[in-house]
Design a protein around this motif. Structure first.
Motif, PDB file in Angstrom:
ATOM      1  N   TRP A 285       0.885  -1.154   0.023  1.00  0.00           N
ATOM      2  CA  TRP A 285       0.350  -0.153   0.248  1.00  0.00           C
ATOM      3  C   TRP A 285       0.843   0.954   0.327  1.00  0.00           C
ATOM      4  O   TRP A 285       0.486   2.405  -0.169  1.00  0.00           O
ATOM      5  CB  TRP A 285      -1.267   0.179   1.247  1.00  0.00           C
ATOM      6  N   GLN A 286       2.334   1.636   0.145  1.00  0.00           N
ATOM      7  CA  GLN A 286       2.579   2.346   0.131  1.00  0.00           C
ATOM      8  C   GLN A 286       3.079   2.392  -1.151  1.00  0.00           C
ATOM      9  O   GLN A 286       3.523   3.560  -1.427  1.00  0.00           O
ATOM     10  CB  GLN A 286       4.711   1.911   1.200  1.00  0.00           C
ATOM     11  N   ARG A 287       3.478   1.690  -1.731  1.00  0.00           N
ATOM     12  CA  ARG A 287       3.591   1.954  -3.372  1.00  0.00           C
ATOM     13  C   ARG A 287       2.258   2.351  -3.895  1.00  0.00           C
ATOM     14  O   ARG A 287       2.346   3.222  -4.781  1.00  0.00           O
ATOM     15  CB  ARG A 287       3.753   0.697  -3.274  1.00  0.00           C
ATOM     16  N   ALA A 288       1.008   1.782  -3.540  1.00  0.00           N
ATOM     17  CA  ALA A 288       0.075   2.318  -4.283  1.00  0.00           C
ATOM     18  C   ALA A 288      -0.234   3.807  -3.649  1.00  0.00           C
ATOM     19  O   ALA A 288      -1.364   4.980  -4.851  1.00  0.00           O
ATOM     20  CB  ALA A 288      -1.230   1.439  -2.977  1.00  0.00           C
ATOM     21  N   ARG A 293      -0.399   9.762  -6.050  1.00  0.00           N
ATOM     22  CA  ARG A 293      -0.190  11.166  -5.483  1.00  0.00           C
ATOM     23  C   ARG A 293       0.332  11.327  -7.089  1.00  0.00           C
ATOM     24  O   ARG A 293       0.350  12.519  -7.759  1.00  0.00           O
ATOM     25  CB  ARG A 293       1.175  10.997  -4.421  1.00  0.00           C
ATOM     26  N   MET A 294       1.106  10.586  -7.524  1.00  0.00           N
ATOM     27  CA  MET A 294       1.629  10.607  -9.432  1.00  0.00           C
ATOM     28  C   MET A 294       0.730  11.056  -9.758  1.00  0.00           C
ATOM     29  O   MET A 294       0.665  12.021 -10.774  1.00  0.00           O
ATOM     30  CB  MET A 294       2.637   9.732  -9.438  1.00  0.00           C
ATOM     31  N   VAL A 361     -10.340   3.609  -9.519  1.00  0.00           N
ATOM     32  CA  VAL A 361      -9.617   2.607  -7.586  1.00  0.00           C
ATOM     33  C   VAL A 361      -8.267   2.105  -8.527  1.00  0.00           C
ATOM     34  O   VAL A 361      -8.037   1.275  -9.266  1.00  0.00           O
ATOM     35  CB  VAL A 361     -10.378   1.405  -7.033  1.00  0.00           C
ATOM     36  N   LEU A 362      -7.555   2.810  -7.668  1.00  0.00           N
ATOM     37  CA  LEU A 362      -5.444   2.359  -7.235  1.00  0.00           C
ATOM     38  C   LEU A 362      -5.351   1.244  -6.100  1.00  0.00           C
ATOM     39  O   LEU A 362      -6.161   1.647  -5.102  1.00  0.00           O
ATOM     40  CB  LEU A 362      -4.623   3.844  -7.746  1.00  0.00           C
ATOM     41  N   THR A 363      -4.380   0.558  -7.225  1.00  0.00           N
ATOM     42  CA  THR A 363      -4.591  -0.633  -5.574  1.00  0.00           C
ATOM     43  C   THR A 363      -3.140  -0.894  -5.619  1.00  0.00           C
ATOM     44  O   THR A 363      -2.202  -0.771  -7.047  1.00  0.00           O
ATOM     45  CB  THR A 363      -5.492  -2.324  -5.800  1.00  0.00           C
ATOM     46  N   PRO A 364      -2.607  -2.245  -4.797  1.00  0.00           N
ATOM     47  CA  PRO A 364      -1.464  -2.298  -4.890  1.00  0.00           C
ATOM     48  C   PRO A 364      -0.952  -3.389  -6.437  1.00  0.00           C
ATOM     49  O   PRO A 364       0.142  -3.747  -7.010  1.00  0.00           O
ATOM     50  CB  PRO A 364      -1.077  -3.110  -3.827  1.00  0.00           C
ATOM     51  N   ALA A 365      -2.194  -3.406  -7.348  1.00  0.00           N
ATOM     52  CA  ALA A 365      -1.934  -4.628  -8.567  1.00  0.00           C
ATOM     53  C   ALA A 365      -1.175  -3.323  -9.439  1.00  0.00           C
ATOM     54  O   ALA A 365      -1.417  -4.317 -10.439  1.00  0.00           O
ATOM     55  CB  ALA A 365      -3.752  -5.399  -8.713  1.00  0.00           C
ATOM     56  N   ASP A 366      -1.756  -2.269  -8.857  1.00  0.00           N
ATOM     57  CA  ASP A 366      -1.188  -1.238 -10.165  1.00  0.00           C
ATOM     58  C   ASP A 366       0.382  -0.847 -10.556  1.00  0.00           C
ATOM     59  O   ASP A 366       0.733  -0.704  -9.066  1.00  0.00           O
ATOM     60  CB  ASP A 366      -2.261   0.003 -10.464  1.00  0.00           C
ATOM     61  N   GLY A 367       0.550  -0.471 -11.157  1.00  0.00           N
ATOM     62  CA  GLY A 367       2.167   0.377 -11.750  1.00  0.00           C
ATOM     63  C   GLY A 367       2.474   1.189 -12.121  1.00  0.00           C
ATOM     64  O   GLY A 367       0.595   2.267 -13.176  1.00  0.00           O
ATOM     65  N   GLU A 368       3.764   1.401 -12.566  1.00  0.00           N
ATOM     66  CA  GLU A 368       3.845   3.158 -12.450  1.00  0.00           C
ATOM     67  C   GLU A 368       3.563   3.134 -14.317  1.00  0.00           C
ATOM     68  O   GLU A 368       3.282   3.786 -14.699  1.00  0.00           O
ATOM     69  CB  GLU A 368       5.094   3.040 -12.693  1.00  0.00           C
ATOM     70  N   LYS A 369       3.704   1.498 -15.559  1.00  0.00           N
ATOM     71  CA  LYS A 369       2.647   2.113 -16.913  1.00  0.00           C
ATOM     72  C   LYS A 369       1.188   2.021 -16.136  1.00  0.00           C
ATOM     73  O   LYS A 369       0.859   2.695 -17.267  1.00  0.00           O
ATOM     74  CB  LYS A 369       2.717   0.860 -16.765  1.00  0.00           C
TER      75      LYS A 369
END
Length: 484
Positions: A285-288, A293-294, A361-369
């Motif tokens: 969740w830190q990554r999410a 924020r980005m 909805v953004l979760t840890p499954a989402d990445g930068e791309k």
């Protein structure tokens, strides 16, 4: 944390499959041999071997004594709950069971009007009288948020015969109100607090997310594990907090509303989602949050768009930043028009769209791309799509109808079906719900006053559908009313 490394239900399921029993039991596809070939080709044959229900060694969801019980105990330990119940009927089943366990027929229940429709079902099944506490709605965004503490605490004191209070924590768009104070005030008055925490199972995993309802003292909290964590759709869990409601009463209520043949695919996914959350929930969740924020920063710089930042909203004390709500009305578009463009032109599927906004909805499954793809699509929307601002209508303020019957009495009464305007002064027999915003215009048992009818017409003029109406023979929608 060593105990959290186990996944007892999953381990029992794997052991059963590896044994290779000859299956003279249900389900009828017998490990996939009898399944439709299209499903086998799309999903792979092995998944069907795990599509099981109660068998020796796999325990019984409604009388757990082995693997299911151990898995539920680990979930309760992770969330700091007195007990946890795995759900195969979604958070809907958990909320209905929580209400049934905490109330008796004829009592009152306090809840906000934007509560999930499962609470309407619970109120009907339990034969309760709803009392609605006021929630602040931001007119610029058209979204419900928190509440005025003083007003709600006064209503609690002025509502004799109330047994429970429902807390929506967070809202669909990730907003939370002064929940700690509301929980304390309700419990001081003898009420059981039931938290609809469908959109908050991750709150317990990272300190930058709002605090969880159990942490704040709620008696029961139902969470949609499938919405934000990694379990399969329709799998949820219900946590029991304080000692106001016996665990046996909750278990009995769940036996009333859930299947007697629960899917072990769903149950095993809950067990593994719990282990995954325990192992790396904070880092994930830190990554999410960093991704959120980005994306927020990039979207906020696009002309005609605005990202929901609820700091300073009346009655709102916190926000889940991973719920990205983008207002598109500055482009002269409705949220539905924007969502349709994003889907067709860029393959972006939003979670929800209303008159002014689109929710992602953004979760840890989402990445930068994934974040960059969303930003690219939003930039194209801002650059290429401009509508007529006059077309973006205004949502009327929803009136507060008069309750003339309890919802159960109205829902089970003989019904008549009338054109909208002809229903003036009659009692609604079915909920009429505008989508968006999903807040009932009328509950069963409420009077269809001139103000309610006028609001319904204004909502339709603004492009909002009214759910709960019945098509008439000539195509004119009819409203169900209690027959006089």
């Amino acid at each position: 944390m060593q105990r959290q490394e186990r996944a007892p239900l999953w381990e029992a399921l794997v052991a059963h499959v590896r044994h290779g029993y000859a299956a003279f039991h249900v389900p009828g596809h017998k490990g996939g041999r009898g399944a439709p070939p299209e499903l086998g080709a799309a999903w792979g044959r092995p998944v069907f071997k795990y599509d099981l229900t109660e068998l020796p060694g796999l325990d019984n969801l409604h009388a757990p004594a082995g693997a299911v019980r151990a898995a539920q105990e680990l979930a309760a330990e992770l969330y700091g709950a007195r007990a946890t119940f795995f759900l195969v009927g979604g958070t809907t089943a958990g909320l209905v069971a929580a209400v049934l366990a905490a109330t008796r027929p004829g009592q009152r229940i306090l809840l906000p009007r934007h509560a999930h429709r499962s609470l309407l079902a619970a109120t009907i099944l339990a034969d309760l009288e709803p009392v609605f506490y006021p929630v602040e709605v931001d007119k610029e965004w058209g979204l419900p948020g928190g509440w005025d503490e003083t007003a709600v605490e006064a209503l609690i004191r002025q509502t004799p015969g109330a047994a429970a209070l429902v807390l929506v924590h967070p809202t669909y768009h990730g907003l939370v109100g002064p929940a700690r104070e509301l929980i304390a005030a309700a419990q001081a008055a003898g009420l059981t607090v039931i938290a609809d925490e469908a959109h908050g199972p991750h709150f317990y995993l990272h300190p930058e997310l709002p605090p969880g309802a159990l942490t704040l003292g709620a008696d029961l909290a139902a969470q949609s594990t499938h919405k934000l964590l990694g379990s399969l759709t329709q799998s949820s869990w219900l946590h029991l907090g304080g000692g106001r409601v016996p665990a046996a009463a909750v278990a009995e209520a769940l036996r009333w509303v859930e299947s007697s043949s629960p899917s072990y695919l769903l149950l095993a996914s809950l067990d593994l989602a719990r282990r995954q959350a325990a192992r790396n929930g904070r880092a994930a969740w830190q990554r999410a949050l960093e991704l959120a924020r980005m994306v927020r920063s990039g979207a906020a710089r696009l002309p005609g768009l605005a990202c929901l930042e609820a700091a300073g909203w009346p009655g709102v004390t916190g926000q889940d930043l991973c719920k990205l709500t983008v207002r598109v009305s500055g482009l002269g578009l409705t949220g539905r028009e924007a969502a349709c463009y994003l889907r067709r032109a860029h393959g972006i599927q939003a979670e929800l769209a209303d008159l002014r906004t689109v929710l992602f909805v953004l979760t840890p499954a989402d990445g930068e791309k994934d974040g960059e793809r969303l930003l690219t699509a939003l930039a194209a929307l801002a650059r290429e799509r401009r509508g007529e601002k006059a077309r973006v209508g205004e949502l009327p303020e929803l009136p507060r109808p008069v309750q003339r019957l309890r919802p159960r009495a109205a829902a089970f009464a003989p019904k008549a079906y009338l054109p909208w305007r002809a229903a003036r002064g009659r009692v609604a027999a079915r909920a009429v719900v505008p989508y968006p915003p999903g807040v009932p215009l009328a509950w069963p048992g409420e009077e269809l006053t001139p103000e309610v009818l006028a609001a319904g017409e204004a909502l339709q003029a603004a492009g909002t559908e009214l759910h709960g109406l019945t098509p008439g023979e000539g195509g004119e929608p009819l409203v169900a009313v209690v027959e006089e």
